[in-house]
Structures are given as structure tokens and as C-alpha cells.
Scaffold this active site. Structure first.
Site, short mmCIF file in Angstrom:
data_model
loop_
_atom_site.label_atom_id
_atom_site.label_comp_id
_atom_site.label_asym_id
_atom_site.label_seq_id
_atom_site.Cartn_x
_atom_site.Cartn_y
_atom_site.Cartn_z
N HIS A 82 -1.20 7.84 -2.96
CA HIS A 82 -0.13 8.73 -3.36
C HIS A 82 -0.82 9.69 -4.52
O HIS A 82 -1.49 9.07 -5.36
CB HIS A 82 0.98 8.11 -3.89
CG HIS A 82 2.16 9.04 -4.49
ND1 HIS A 82 3.02 9.89 -3.57
CD2 HIS A 82 2.34 9.27 -5.57
CE1 HIS A 82 3.67 10.76 -4.42
NE2 HIS A 82 3.42 10.34 -5.67
N ASP A 161 17.17 7.04 -4.78
CA ASP A 161 16.40 7.96 -5.54
C ASP A 161 16.55 9.48 -5.33
O ASP A 161 16.51 10.37 -6.43
CB ASP A 161 14.94 7.66 -5.10
CG ASP A 161 13.87 8.69 -5.78
OD1 ASP A 161 13.95 8.59 -6.86
OD2 ASP A 161 13.26 9.43 -4.95
N ARG A 168 18.84 13.98 -12.28
CA ARG A 168 18.01 14.00 -13.46
C ARG A 168 17.61 15.24 -13.77
O ARG A 168 17.49 15.99 -14.77
CB ARG A 168 16.89 13.06 -13.21
CG ARG A 168 17.22 11.56 -13.35
CD ARG A 168 16.13 10.60 -12.81
NE ARG A 168 14.71 10.78 -13.34
CZ ARG A 168 13.67 10.87 -12.75
NH1 ARG A 168 13.77 10.30 -11.47
NH2 ARG A 168 12.66 11.18 -13.13
N SER A 183 11.00 6.06 -9.44
CA SER A 183 11.27 6.75 -8.40
C SER A 183 10.17 6.97 -7.47
O SER A 183 10.28 6.82 -6.35
CB SER A 183 11.52 8.14 -9.02
OG SER A 183 11.58 9.59 -8.09
N LYS A 187 9.86 4.83 -3.10
CA LYS A 187 9.43 5.81 -1.84
C LYS A 187 8.09 5.21 -1.23
O LYS A 187 8.19 5.06 0.00
CB LYS A 187 9.24 7.52 -2.32
CG LYS A 187 10.63 7.92 -2.62
CD LYS A 187 10.23 9.36 -2.96
CE LYS A 187 9.99 9.63 -4.40
NZ LYS A 187 10.85 10.74 -5.16
#
Ligand code: URA
Ligand code: CA
Length: 431
Positions: A82, A161, A168, A183, A187
Site C-alpha cells: 500500500h 471506515d 472526519r 483507516s 482496508k
């Protein structure tokens, strides 16, 4: 249990229990807990922080709020990568076949992009015929047989999320390490991988503008991953200027092919070898990062990485001939140079603004429903630290229209030339 007590406890610096965190996430996902209470808790977390146990609990509560992908039919240790996002970040296109060439399974679920350029799927779709609409069974079969496949996002992953991130965004609580870390990790974990490699970007084009913040975020995510049983590693890498030279979908596919052939930009190659080494170690393909790097370099040199890319494209309907002939990729009608107005050394290339210049040409989406032009984009001719003569090209614009004044202006105002400058360090930290 009452939400108001949970908010007050966190407001006063208390540690929330697993049950309290589950109560909040379940209630918020189902709609029983209203936005105003969730936003109040988010603000309390913003000021009071969360300890390691709370962060792990919050992550897992969000993972369990929706579907989880089951990759258990795929043999081997599934490692996912990621990146916290950057400009012209071509790494996934290179890493997937490269790591798979060492028989480490890469089962990638990917999305379309919003912003500078397309996402991984958009980029791959610039190869004629390539598609990600394959069944789960086909996906599993391809990864077991050839070690790499990409599928579009399916299922209802981490709805908690989604809801909390949107909240947020409008309540001044995005910038909180425990909230960002949980968060992102929720995922990745819901997507089913056994191990995770994180590329946390720092600099002007990145979400985290300073090294200090990037390191805090990276440590937080690594800790969450390891605490919930997913081996996790991270690096901090520079995003003060775009990565590689190409920004734009087909242009980035071309850059990926060159890199897999061992002829890619230095920074992209280095980043791919660094992240790839971590993936190979986590996937059980080498004992040490050095050993892994050696193996990756070998499959680049002997052509196996590039052949793996061809197999991967063809398995999903793509024309593998692009590997030998990149002119088969979508081509822009106009190539327009942006010449330096004076001589010197390039001292600054503002990554996110250059990304926006590429988006103005049609390479990215401003809104979710925009159509992308796969052929257009920018090719940097110089990077920070490079010498440039007056009149020499800084950037080539690939456009499907003749009129590009606005794009040129944006490029000029975001590339600085000085008497001297040095190339920034690419890999800041390995965690
Ligand atoms: N990206 C995410 O996915 N979540 C955050 O909270 C911030 C950035
Ligand atoms: Ca690039």
C-alpha cells in the site's frame, strides 16, 4: 452502554475497552449512533490519542463492519503493498509482475483513481483488451497458476471506515495518527492479505508533509498490523517531486515496461527494489532484504519479470505485444515541449501541482464520473538536481488538443531553476 459515556471517557484521557470500541463502530455503522456523537468522539481521539490496544481494536472493529475477502484458496503467503499516494507513482505496475516472477503470490484488488492520474486499473486498461471483470474463481485460479492477477473492488469492505472518513473530512479530524492508521490498515486487512508492505510518502506531493509525521504514521501502521497478526513492514519515501518521469496512464505503462526491462528511471527502480525486497522477505522467498534484492535484480536481468508482465496482461485479455512494441499503447495527437526559460539546475518540481497539470490534460478524474484520456499526460525531461540549458525541454506535454497554455503555465510556476541544487534522497527510512 451509552455513547455519551464513551465520549466523556475519551475526552478525559481514558482508555477505551474493546467492548466500547465495538459498541461505537457497530452502532455508527448501523446508524443508531448519530454523526454528532461520532464526530465528538473523533475530536476527543484527535486530542487524547489512542494507545496500541485501542488502535488495534478500532482497526479490527472496522474490518468486521463489512465483508472480508477470503484468499485462503490461494497457496502461499499473500503480501499486499500500500502506498499513501503520490504523483506518477508507477510502482504497483512494476512490483506485481516482478514479485510474482519469484513465485510470491500477488492477489491484487485495486480501484480506479480519483485525482492526478488514474488508479492501477485505469493504467492497465490502456493495454488493449485488458480487463479486471473476472470471477472470484478465475482470480484464484490465475494467482495459483501464474502468481499474479488484479481484480476490481468487490464487496462491501469496511463501511464503518467509509462513513467515518467522510465525517472526519468535514469535522477537522482527518489529521490524527490513530484515525489515519486504523483507516488505512482496516482496508488492507479486509482485503485479505497475510502480510503488508507500506510505502509512506513524505514531501509536497504527499499526505504527510514532514518526515516526522510520516514516521509516526508508519510506526503506528506497522504496530497495528503486527498486533493483529499480519506481518507488516514500511518505508518512508520521498514525494517532494514526482516519481520516475511519466505521469499519465499509458505513459506510466510504458515506464513500467522499461523498468521491468532494467531500463527504467533510477528512482522508480530503487523504490521498486526496496519495496519488492520487503515483499519477498514477508512472502518467504528470501531470508534477508539483501538476498531478496539480489533475486529481484536477477529476474529483471534474465527477462523473467518482463515475461511475467506479458503473461499477466494476456491472462486478463490484454494484448501482450505491447511489451515489445509500446506504440501499441494509446498515443496522444500532440507532443508539446516546455523549454527552460534560462539555464541552471532544477531545484524544485512541486509534485502535487505537476499532478494537477496532468489532470488538466484529462489524465485524471476531478470527480468520480469523469472519463479519463489514457493517452495524455506529462513526461518529465529533468528531475531535481539535473542541469538544464536555456531552451532545453523541461517537460513534454502529451495532449489530445493543441491549446495547452494553462498546462504550460502551471508547469512553469511549479518547476524552479537555481544556481545549484541536489537530488533529494529517495528512501528516507526503512522500518
Ligand atoms: N487515507 C485513508 O484511507 N484514510 C485516512 O484516514 C487518511 C488517508
Ligand atoms: Ca512515474
Amino acid at each position: 452502554m451509552r455513547m455519551v459515556d464513551i465520549i466523556a471517557k475519551k475526552r478525559d484521557g481514558g482508555q477505551l475497552t474493546t467492548e466500547e470500541i465495538n459498541f461505537f463502530i457497530q452502532g455508527y455503522t448501523s446508524g443508531e449512533i448519530p454523526d454528532y456523537q461520532a464526530s465528538s468522539l473523533a475530536m476527543a481521539i484527535y486530542f487524547q490519542d489512542m494507545d496500541d490496544q485501542e488502535r488495534a481494536d478500532l482497526t479490527m472493529a472496522m474490518v468486521e463492519s463489512g465483508d472480508q475477502i477470503d484468499l485462503s484458496e490461494i497457496e502461499g503467503i499473500k503480501v499486499d503493498k500500500h502506498s499513501t499516494g503520490g504523483v506518477g507513482d508507477t510502482t504497483t505496475l512494476v512490483l506485481a509482475p516482478l514479485v510474482a516472477a519469484l513465485d510470491i503470490p500477488v492477489a491484487k484488488m485495486s480501484g480506479r483513481g480519483l485525482g492526478h492520474t488514474g488508479g492501477t486499473i485505469d493504467k492497465l486498461e490502456s493495454v488493449e483488451g485488458f480487463h479486471v471483470e473476472i470471477s472470484d474463481e478465475e482470480f484464484v485460479r490465475l494467482v495459483n497458476e501464474d502468481k499474479v492477477a488484479v481484480i476490481g473492488q468487490t464487496g462491501n469492505l469496511t463501511p464503518a471506515d467509509k462513513k467515518l472518513y467522510a465525517l472526519r473530512d468535514v469535522t477537522g479530524t482527518v489529521n490524527s495518527i490513530p484515525l489515519i492508521a486504523s483507516s488505512i490498515m482496516s482496508k488492507k486487512i479486509a482485503a485479505g492479505s497475510d502480510a503488508i508492505v507500506l510505502d509512506v510518502k513524505t514531501g509536497a506531493g504527499a499526505f504527510m508533509k514532514t518526515d516526522e509525521d510520516a514516521e509516526k504514521l508508519a510506526h503506528a501502521m506497522v504496530k497495528i498490523g503486527n498486533n493483529v497478526g499480519r506481518r507488516t513492514m514500511a518505508i518512508i519515501s520521498d514525494m517532494s517531486q514526482p516519481l520516475g518521469y511519466a505521469i499519465g496512464n499509458a505513459l506510466e505503462v510504458q515506464e513500467a515496461i522499461e523498468t521491468l526491462r532494467g531500463e527504467g528511471p533510477e528512482d522508480l527502480t530503487e523504490l521498486v527494489l526496496t519495496l519488492g525486497s520487503q515483499m519477498v522477505v514477508l512472502g518467504g522467498g528470501a531470508e534477508t532484504l539483501d538476498e531478496a534484492r539480489g533475486k529481484l535484480q536477477e529476474v529483471i536481468q534474465n527477462g523473467q519479470a518482463l515475461e511475467k508482465f506479458r503473461t499477466f496482461l494476456e491472462n486478463q485479455g490484454g494484448n501482450g505485444d505491447v511489451i515489445d512494441d509500446v506504440s501499441l499503447l494509446p498515443q496522444a495527437s500532440y507532443k508539446i515541449e516546455v523549454p527552460a526559460k534560462y539555464a541552471g539546475v532544477v531545484s524544485r518540481i512541486v509534485a502535487d501541482e505537476i499532478g494537477i497539470a496532468s489532470m488538466l490534460l484529462g489524465a485524471g478524474r476531478a470527480t468520480k464520473d469523469d472519463q479519463i484520456d489514457l493517452a495524455v499526460g506529462l513526461m518529465l525531461r529533468k528531475k531535481v538536481g539535473d542541469r538544464v540549458e536555456e531552451g532545453e525541454s523541461l517537460v513534454t506535454i502529451y495532449a489530445n488538443r493543441e491549446e495547452v497554455e494553462e498546462v504550460k503555465e502551471k508547469i512553469y510556476s511549479n518547476i524552479e531553476i537555481a544556481d545549484k541544487a541536489e537530488a533529494p534522497k529517495l528512501i528516507h527510512t526503512i522500518i
